[in-house]
Design a protein around this motif. Structure first.
Motif, PDB file in Angstrom:
ATOM      1  N   ASP A 125       2.489 -14.893   9.250  1.00 45.11           N
ATOM      2  CA  ASP A 125       1.808 -13.627   8.960  1.00 45.11           C
ATOM      3  C   ASP A 125       2.819 -12.503   8.752  1.00 45.11           C
ATOM      4  OD1 ASP A 125      -0.589 -15.021   9.528  1.00 45.11           O
ATOM      5  OD2 ASP A 125      -0.209 -14.717  11.677  1.00 45.11           O
ATOM      6  N   ILE A 126       2.334 -11.420   8.112  1.00 45.54           N
ATOM      7  CA  ILE A 126       3.212 -10.270   7.901  1.00 45.54           C
ATOM      8  C   ILE A 126       2.470  -8.986   8.247  1.00 45.54           C
ATOM      9  CG2 ILE A 126       2.599  -9.969   5.440  1.00 45.54           C
ATOM     10  CD1 ILE A 126       5.633  -9.251   5.008  1.00 45.54           C
ATOM     11  N   VAL A 127       3.208  -8.045   8.845  1.00 43.76           N
ATOM     12  CA  VAL A 127       2.660  -6.702   9.035  1.00 43.76           C
ATOM     13  C   VAL A 127       3.426  -5.774   8.094  1.00 43.76           C
ATOM     14  CG1 VAL A 127       4.068  -6.464  11.139  1.00 43.76           C
ATOM     15  CG2 VAL A 127       2.295  -4.782  10.652  1.00 43.76           C
ATOM     16  N   ILE A 128       2.661  -4.993   7.325  1.00 38.98           N
ATOM     17  CA  ILE A 128       3.265  -4.076   6.347  1.00 38.98           C
ATOM     18  C   ILE A 128       2.987  -2.660   6.857  1.00 38.98           C
ATOM     19  CG2 ILE A 128       3.357  -3.442   3.910  1.00 38.98           C
ATOM     20  CD1 ILE A 128       2.111  -6.155   3.254  1.00 38.98           C
ATOM     21  N   SER A 129       4.056  -1.922   7.131  1.00 37.54           N
ATOM     22  CA  SER A 129       3.950  -0.699   7.922  1.00 37.54           C
ATOM     23  C   SER A 129       4.458   0.507   7.142  1.00 37.54           C
ATOM     24  CB  SER A 129       4.803  -0.925   9.183  1.00 37.54           C
ATOM     25  OG  SER A 129       4.964   0.234   9.923  1.00 37.54           O
ATOM     26  N   ASP A 130       3.767   1.653   7.274  1.00 38.40           N
ATOM     27  CA  ASP A 130       4.235   2.886   6.625  1.00 38.40           C
ATOM     28  C   ASP A 130       5.572   3.308   7.249  1.00 38.40           C
ATOM     29  OD1 ASP A 130       2.819   5.505   5.022  1.00 38.40           O
ATOM     30  OD2 ASP A 130       4.491   5.971   6.360  1.00 38.40           O
ATOM     31  N   GLN A 131       6.448   3.770   6.391  1.00 38.03           N
ATOM     32  CA  GLN A 131       7.800   4.183   6.803  1.00 38.03           C
ATOM     33  C   GLN A 131       7.773   5.232   7.932  1.00 38.03           C
ATOM     34  OE1 GLN A 131       9.414   6.332   3.533  1.00 38.03           O
ATOM     35  NE2 GLN A 131      11.425   6.620   4.446  1.00 38.03           N
ATOM     36  N   PHE A 132       6.763   6.093   7.949  1.00 36.09           N
ATOM     37  CA  PHE A 132       6.727   7.174   8.940  1.00 36.09           C
ATOM     38  C   PHE A 132       5.820   6.863  10.125  1.00 36.09           C
ATOM     39  CE2 PHE A 132       8.054  10.983   6.054  1.00 36.09           C
ATOM     40  CZ  PHE A 132       9.320  10.425   5.952  1.00 36.09           C
ATOM     41  N   LYS A 149       7.555 -14.242  16.077  1.00 33.68           N
ATOM     42  CA  LYS A 149       8.280 -14.458  14.805  1.00 33.68           C
ATOM     43  C   LYS A 149       7.440 -14.005  13.601  1.00 33.68           C
ATOM     44  CE  LYS A 149      11.505 -16.395  17.211  1.00 33.68           C
ATOM     45  NZ  LYS A 149      12.301 -15.384  17.884  1.00 33.68           N
ATOM     46  N   ALA A 150       6.599 -13.010  13.826  1.00 33.79           N
ATOM     47  CA  ALA A 150       5.836 -12.456  12.704  1.00 33.79           C
ATOM     48  C   ALA A 150       6.806 -11.824  11.709  1.00 33.79           C
ATOM     49  CB  ALA A 150       4.855 -11.409  13.223  1.00 33.79           C
ATOM     50  N   GLN A 151       6.407 -11.785  10.428  1.00 36.39           N
ATOM     51  CA  GLN A 151       7.237 -11.149   9.406  1.00 36.39           C
ATOM     52  C   GLN A 151       6.838  -9.677   9.307  1.00 36.39           C
ATOM     53  OE1 GLN A 151       7.202 -13.594   5.719  1.00 36.39           O
ATOM     54  NE2 GLN A 151       6.175 -15.114   7.002  1.00 36.39           N
ATOM     55  N   ALA A 152       7.747  -8.865   8.755  1.00 37.47           N
ATOM     56  CA  ALA A 152       7.439  -7.438   8.654  1.00 37.47           C
ATOM     57  C   ALA A 152       8.023  -6.851   7.379  1.00 37.47           C
ATOM     58  CB  ALA A 152       7.996  -6.706   9.866  1.00 37.47           C
ATOM     59  N   ALA A 153       7.342  -5.853   6.846  1.00 36.82           N
ATOM     60  CA  ALA A 153       7.854  -5.105   5.699  1.00 36.82           C
ATOM     61  C   ALA A 153       7.449  -3.650   5.891  1.00 36.82           C
ATOM     62  CB  ALA A 153       7.273  -5.652   4.401  1.00 36.82           C
ATOM     63  N   VAL A 154       8.214  -2.756   5.276  1.00 42.19           N
ATOM     64  CA  VAL A 154       7.928  -1.323   5.402  1.00 42.19           C
ATOM     65  C   VAL A 154       7.708  -0.769   3.997  1.00 42.19           C
ATOM     66  CG1 VAL A 154       8.907   0.906   6.096  1.00 42.19           C
ATOM     67  CG2 VAL A 154       9.329  -1.130   7.498  1.00 42.19           C
ATOM     68  N   TYR A 155       6.620   0.004   3.810  1.00 43.62           N
ATOM     69  CA  TYR A 155       6.433   0.660   2.503  1.00 43.62           C
ATOM     70  C   TYR A 155       6.757   2.134   2.616  1.00 43.62           C
ATOM     71  CZ  TYR A 155       1.658   1.965   4.134  1.00 43.62           C
ATOM     72  OH  TYR A 155       0.572   2.455   4.835  1.00 43.62           O
ATOM     73  N   GLY A 172       2.238 -15.247  -0.149  1.00 46.22           N
ATOM     74  CA  GLY A 172       2.271 -16.569   0.511  1.00 46.22           C
ATOM     75  C   GLY A 172       1.899 -16.506   1.986  1.00 46.22           C
ATOM     76  N   CYS A 173       1.730 -15.308   2.530  1.00 50.58           N
ATOM     77  CA  CYS A 173       1.472 -15.204   3.975  1.00 50.58           C
ATOM     78  C   CYS A 173       0.020 -15.533   4.304  1.00 50.58           C
ATOM     79  CB  CYS A 173       1.804 -13.800   4.472  1.00 50.58           C
ATOM     80  SG  CYS A 173       3.570 -13.501   4.475  1.00 50.58           S
ATOM     81  N   ARG A 174      -0.186 -16.027   5.507  1.00 51.46           N
ATOM     82  CA  ARG A 174      -1.535 -16.396   5.948  1.00 51.46           C
ATOM     83  C   ARG A 174      -2.382 -15.140   6.162  1.00 51.46           C
ATOM     84  NH1 ARG A 174      -2.032 -19.129  11.834  1.00 51.46           N
ATOM     85  NH2 ARG A 174      -1.281 -17.040  12.322  1.00 51.46           N
ATOM     86  N   THR A 175      -1.839 -14.153   6.893  1.00 48.95           N
ATOM     87  CA  THR A 175      -2.532 -12.882   7.111  1.00 48.95           C
ATOM     88  C   THR A 175      -1.588 -11.753   6.762  1.00 48.95           C
ATOM     89  OG1 THR A 175      -3.732 -13.823   8.966  1.00 48.95           O
ATOM     90  CG2 THR A 175      -3.698 -11.432   8.822  1.00 48.95           C
ATOM     91  N   ARG A 176      -2.102 -10.772   5.988  1.00 48.13           N
ATOM     92  CA  ARG A 176      -1.314  -9.575   5.712  1.00 48.13           C
ATOM     93  C   ARG A 176      -1.984  -8.415   6.434  1.00 48.13           C
ATOM     94  NH1 ARG A 176      -0.959 -10.413  -0.675  1.00 48.13           N
ATOM     95  NH2 ARG A 176      -2.808 -11.633  -0.186  1.00 48.13           N
ATOM     96  N   MET A 177      -1.279  -7.818   7.372  1.00 45.60           N
ATOM     97  CA  MET A 177      -1.822  -6.684   8.115  1.00 45.60           C
ATOM     98  C   MET A 177      -1.148  -5.404   7.601  1.00 45.60           C
ATOM     99  SD  MET A 177      -1.381  -5.844  12.184  1.00 45.60           S
ATOM    100  CE  MET A 177      -2.555  -6.997  12.846  1.00 45.60           C
ATOM    101  N   VAL A 178      -1.953  -4.423   7.201  1.00 46.14           N
ATOM    102  CA  VAL A 178      -1.386  -3.120   6.826  1.00 46.14           C
ATOM    103  C   VAL A 178      -1.623  -2.190   8.015  1.00 46.14           C
ATOM    104  CG1 VAL A 178      -1.485  -1.178   5.224  1.00 46.14           C
ATOM    105  CG2 VAL A 178      -1.915  -3.516   4.397  1.00 46.14           C
ATOM    106  N   PHE A 179      -0.541  -1.611   8.535  1.00 46.83           N
ATOM    107  CA  PHE A 179      -0.644  -0.765   9.735  1.00 46.83           C
ATOM    108  C   PHE A 179      -0.205   0.642   9.359  1.00 46.83           C
ATOM    109  CE2 PHE A 179      -0.412  -1.833  14.549  1.00 46.83           C
ATOM    110  CZ  PHE A 179      -1.026  -0.637  14.891  1.00 46.83           C
ATOM    111  N   THR A 180      -1.071   1.619   9.607  1.00 50.98           N
ATOM    112  CA  THR A 180      -0.710   3.006   9.291  1.00 50.98           C
ATOM    113  C   THR A 180      -1.187   3.964  10.373  1.00 50.98           C
ATOM    114  OG1 THR A 180      -0.924   4.800   7.663  1.00 50.98           O
ATOM    115  CG2 THR A 180      -2.833   3.375   7.913  1.00 50.98           C
TER     116      THR A 180
END
Ligand SMILES: Cc1ncc(COP(=O)(O)O)c(C=O)c1O
Length: 397
Positions: A125-132, A149-155, A172-180
């Protein structure tokens, strides 16, 4: 005191820099005017007491009543010692307020954020997080990366094109979580929730909003960023604090589906291994929610006060960051300048905190004004007089 040599030197060096003054001592409840550093006349423009409920008689009394009824504390974690009825009542009220089927209380929103990422995400899975995003979200993600061992990205901050790219890149990730964040605490701006939801729907992502600065604050009835953005009831998961607008004592929550709250109850480590919210705090928060429901005019007053103070700042020649919330930052550049302005304002009887690195990026130090429904026009005008005096001494206006 014997201490590791490296650590002692580093701590002494930090003290010598003298940039950060010691904490200001407050000797009264949070209110528009407080007793601070021995002065009984200080106007506070640096509190998350957005609705003025921290010292509301009904909120204080409810805490005392809960103390009488349930005793000093929970003495254990909820699954071991039982769950107090006040927790369940509070969770029902929270869910109704923020527009979700269920809610689960925590001792802090920090804990709530940590439990969301570390419990719900795994290596696929991946969590995609706002830069601020707030530090609690950043650390929640770090924890999840370390533990599960979750994956992470920052927008880039509120950049929907970048968010879409990150969503595409993680197909390709099983779950994409957007966190803001709902309201970004250092900038005072609002997440583009409707756009985020639209993207999340298109890419089958799960949206989590930390509404700590927005619960009780945004929307015409204070139900948060979702109400403000016209998407009430559409957010997968909301985390927030009880330590700001809703009484201000402490505590946090996750609000989501019943299944998600049940799962977190059974699996989240802060639920399983840490005591529940003190009953006094639950009682006070419950009373704060009841007062918010009964008196939505508190929210209107908060919005009017924030608009008024922002306009007055601009008219005086300051350049606050643009926005539409009770968080109004004035950027000053260097940390020392922000600390100096804060000190000078306190000398004039106004408390506004200066923020520098590492709380905000280097070169973007600021004083952050926070407006409350508890302020009257007289309080705001008095504060503005101090701002003008200090602003012209510092050559800002
Ligand atoms: C956006 C945000 N999230 C979480 C928190 C942490 O809240 P708590 O004090 O309940 O842990 C804060 C507190 O400053 C915050 O501003």
């Amino acid at each position: 005191m014997a201490m590791n040599e490296r650590l002692r030197t580093e701590l002494e060096e930090f003290k010598k820099q003298g940039v950060y003054k010691t904490l200001n001592h407050l000797d009264s409840p949070q209110a528009a005017r407080v007793t601070m550093e021995g002065r009984g006349d200080v106007i506070i423009l640096s509190s998350n007491n957005y609705l003025g409920l921290s010292n509301a008689p009904g909120v204080v009394q409810a805490g005392k009543d809960a103390l009488e009824r349930f005793g000093a504390g929970t003495s254990s974690v909820r699954f071991i010692c039982g769950t107090f009825t006040i927790h369940r009542e509070l969770e029902k009220a929270i869910a109704e307020l923020v527009g979700t089927p269920a809610a689960l209380s925590y001792v802090s929103c920090w804990n709530a954020n940590e439990s969301v990422c570390a419990t719900l995400l795994g290596p696929e899975d991946i969590v995609i997080s706002d830069q601020f995003n707030h530090a609690s979200i950043i650390d929640a993600i770090r924890l999840a990366k370390g533990i599960t061992k979750a994956q992470a990205a920052v927008y880039k901050h509120s950049d929907m094109t970048d968010l879409e790219e990150k969503l595409k890149a993680s197909s390709g990730c099983r779950t994409r979580m957007v966190f803001t964040d709902g309201i970004f605490s250092m900038e005072g701006d609002i997440a583009k929730l409707a756009d985020i939801l639209e993207l999340a729907q298109r890419y089958d992502a799960f949206v989590v909003v930390d509404d700590s600065h927005a619960t009780g604050v945004l929307g015409t009835t204070g139900r948060g960023t979702a109400e403000h953005c016209g998407v009430l009831g559409e957010i997968d998961m909301i985390t927030s604090t009880l330590g700001k607008a809703l009484g201000g004592a402490a505590g946090g929550f996750v609000a989501s589906s019943e299944e998600a709250c049940d799962y977190l109850t059974q699996r989240a480590r802060p639920q399983l291994f840490s005591n529940a919210l003190p009953c006094t705090v639950a009682g006070s928060a419950m009373a704060a929610i009841n007062q918010l429901r009964a008196q939505p005019e508190m929210v209107t007053r908060l919005h009017e006060n924030a608009r008024y103070f922002r306009e007055q700042l601009i008219e005086a020649g300051f350049k606050p960051l643009e926005g539409d919330t009770p968080i109004i930052p004035v950027i000053l550049g260097e940390t020392a300048k922000a600390i100096e302005m804060s000190r000078m304002l306190l000398d004039e009887g106004v408390f506004v905190t200066g923020f520098g690195f590492p709380v905000v990026p280097k070169g973007e130090a600021r004083v952050r004004c926070q407006i409350s429904a508890a302020h009257t026009r007289d309080h705001l005008d008095e504060a503005m007089t101090a701002f003008k005096k200090v602003g012209s001494k510092l050559g800002l206006i």
